[in-house]
Write a protein that holds these residues in place. Structure first.
Motif, PDB file in Angstrom:
ATOM      1  N   ASP A 190      36.915  96.401  11.219  1.00 20.50           N
ATOM      2  CA  ASP A 190      35.791  95.702  11.849  1.00 20.50           C
ATOM      3  C   ASP A 190      35.095  94.787  10.849  1.00 20.50           C
ATOM      4  O   ASP A 190      35.267  94.935   9.650  1.00 20.50           O
ATOM      5  N   ARG A 191      34.210  93.930  11.360  1.00 23.80           N
ATOM      6  CA  ARG A 191      33.461  93.031  10.468  1.00 23.80           C
ATOM      7  C   ARG A 191      32.317  93.727   9.757  1.00 23.80           C
ATOM      8  O   ARG A 191      31.909  93.327   8.676  1.00 23.80           O
ATOM      9  N   HIS A 207      42.452  92.378  10.385  1.00 22.00           N
ATOM     10  CA  HIS A 207      41.043  92.133  10.725  1.00 22.00           C
ATOM     11  C   HIS A 207      40.935  91.868  12.222  1.00 22.00           C
ATOM     12  O   HIS A 207      41.527  90.917  12.730  1.00 22.00           O
ATOM     13  N   GLY A 209      37.703  92.132  13.714  1.00 18.22           N
ATOM     14  CA  GLY A 209      36.254  92.145  13.923  1.00 18.22           C
ATOM     15  C   GLY A 209      35.804  91.106  14.929  1.00 18.22           C
ATOM     16  O   GLY A 209      36.396  90.029  15.045  1.00 18.22           O
ATOM     17  N   THR A 211      32.750  88.708  16.234  1.00 17.23           N
ATOM     18  CA  THR A 211      31.445  88.130  15.927  1.00 17.23           C
ATOM     19  C   THR A 211      30.646  88.098  17.229  1.00 17.23           C
ATOM     20  O   THR A 211      31.241  88.021  18.306  1.00 17.23           O
ATOM     21  N   ALA A 406      32.292  91.057   6.980  1.00 18.39           N
ATOM     22  CA  ALA A 406      31.949  89.804   7.663  1.00 18.39           C
ATOM     23  C   ALA A 406      31.553  88.688   6.690  1.00 18.39           C
ATOM     24  O   ALA A 406      31.610  87.503   7.047  1.00 18.39           O
TER      25      ALA A 406
END
Ligand SMILES: C[S@@+](CC[C@H](N)C(=O)[O-])C[C@H]1O[C@@H](n2cnc3c(N)ncnc32)[C@H](O)[C@@H]1O
Length: 407
Positions: A190-191, A207, A209, A211, A406
């Motif tokens: 996850d971010r 990745h 993640g 936003t 992130a």
């Protein structure tokens, strides 16, 4: 460069191989016991041998003779010193390894104390010729071994671990999270997990993640990735910010894995819902101020959810996640029931070096947040406890390695 002992460690497969033990005292008894346990064909030569000395061994009640070495792979010389010297000398001439139990310094081979763990894990230790030290090492290493996650890191069927990685500081990872990362073949990240957590794995990193507002990899696709990687035989860590089951969709991932028959486990993490306010000196409950707390998502700008929250008694702290974008709408609805002076705080990027806290009231927070250009990820805390930030200040000891994937 040789070690100070000049001894090279090795494990011998003695199953079915002839091993001579000269002597029948307590040391010989221990060696015979260990050799029989590994399936060796044990021959004992000593003038006097107790009746029940070693069931399973071939016993010869007489003095040692040179022909006893015929066909032997290893010798344990556990008799009187002068006999051992003779045995060891003859064995050396014939190229047979011999352990002289009475003289470690002259002996060509030593018997290590063995500590065993699961699935063939073994440590052989030497006390450098001091049996007391060897025993101490055996005790201490046995204890240490029991504390290490020794599940196989390669082979076998795949598995998924849904791992909570905490709010951003790698020092807040659990021991289990670290062990699983170290053993992982694949990490699906996850971010909002700590960036430094990725340094703890040698596995492939995917990745996935999301936003805010941009769900590049849909949840259904993430579920599929977890299942497919595990079905390919990989040990998968699904690395999630905070706790996997607090607004983290971990439940859906668990269901998808179970439905596909995948071996799956859950490792709780420190949720940002509690840890981020704490970092800013805001306990979500506090005697005389808040008797409980409610954690909710503000994602989706849902006025119905805001109306539910407006009905919550004021002594319950409201903790909003994903609340930056929907803050104006949430506040507008909450003001229909709540005192406009209700302390309200926003903690941005908790447990990172950039952590900052905005203090306001319910009636001013939208303006103050806009002026401060507050961004995600942030936690909104509404209730009397939010005022404690001004009194208690930032209390987290954020480690230098803290930061989010992130970033
Ligand atoms: C999808 S939710 C995941 C929550 C996570 N499962 C947990 O238990 O912390 C993401 C939200 O958590 C909050 N959050 C996560 N990490 C944060 C941090 N380090 N600082 C502030 N808020 C954070 C923010 O509200 C963010 O929008």
């Amino acid at each position: 460069m040789p070690t100070i002992f000049g001894m090279y460690p090795v494990f011998l497969r003695l199953t079915g191989k002839r091993v001579l033990v000269v002597g029948a005292g307590p040391v010989a008894a221990r060696r015979v016991h260990g050799l029989l346990a590994e399936g060796a064909q044990v021959v004992v030569v000593a003038p006097e041998v107790d009746e029940d000395f070693a069931p399973g061994a071939e016993i010869h009640r007489r003095q040692f003779t040179g022909s006893d070495l015929d066909g032997v792979w290893l010798v344990q010389a556990c008799g009187p010193a002068e006999v051992n010297v003779r045995v060891a000398t003859l064995a050396r001439d014939l190229g047979i390894w011999c352990v002289d139990a009475a003289d470690a310094q002259q002996s060509d081979a030593w018997t290590g104390s063995l500590i065993t763990g699961p699935d063939g894990v073994a440590i052989a230790v030497s006390g450098g010729g001091d049996p007391g030290r060897a025993r101490l090492l055996q005790t201490e290493l046995t204890r240490a071994l029991s504390e290490i996650d020794l599940r196989p890191t390669r082979g076998g069927p795949g598995a998924v671990a849904l791992v909570g990685a905490g709010p951003g500081d790698p020092d807040l990872l659990t021991v289990r999270a670290r062990d699983l990362l170290a053993a992982a073949d694949v990490v699906v990240a996850d971010r909002l997990a700590p960036l430094a957590a990725l340094e703890l794995t040698h596995g492939r990193i995917l990745h996935v993640g999301k936003t805010p507002g941009d769900h590049t990899v849909e949840q259904a696709d993430i579920n599929e990735i977890l299942v497919a990687e595990a079905q390919a035989g990989n040990r998968v860590v699904r690395l999630k910010g905070g706790d996997p089951f607090v607004l983290g969709r971990g439940g859906e991932e668990l269901m998808a894995c179970l439905a596909a028959g995948i071996d799956v486990e859950v490792v709780p993490g420190i949720t940002s819902a509690v840890a981020v306010p704490a970092a800013a000196g805001i306990p979500v409950t506090h005697r005389g101020m808040a008797t409980g707390f409610l954690v909710a998502t503000a994602h989706g700008e849902d006025p119905a959810l805001a109306a539910h929250l407006a009905a919550i008694p004021p002594e319950i702290t409201i903790v909003l996640l994903m609340g930056v974008r929907s803050l104006p709408m949430m506040v507008e609805v909450l003001l229909s029931t709540r005192d406009p002076q209700t302390p309200t705080a926003i903690v941005e990027r908790g447990w990172t070096p950039e952590q900052r806290t905005i203090s306001a009231t319910l009636s001013t927070v939208v303006r103050v947040a806009a002026e401060a250009d507050v961004r995600a990820p942030s936690i909104v805390v509404i209730g009397a406890v939010a005022a404690l930030h001004e009194q208690l200040g930032d209390v987290a000891r954020v480690s230098p390695a803290a930061g989010l994937i992130a970033d």
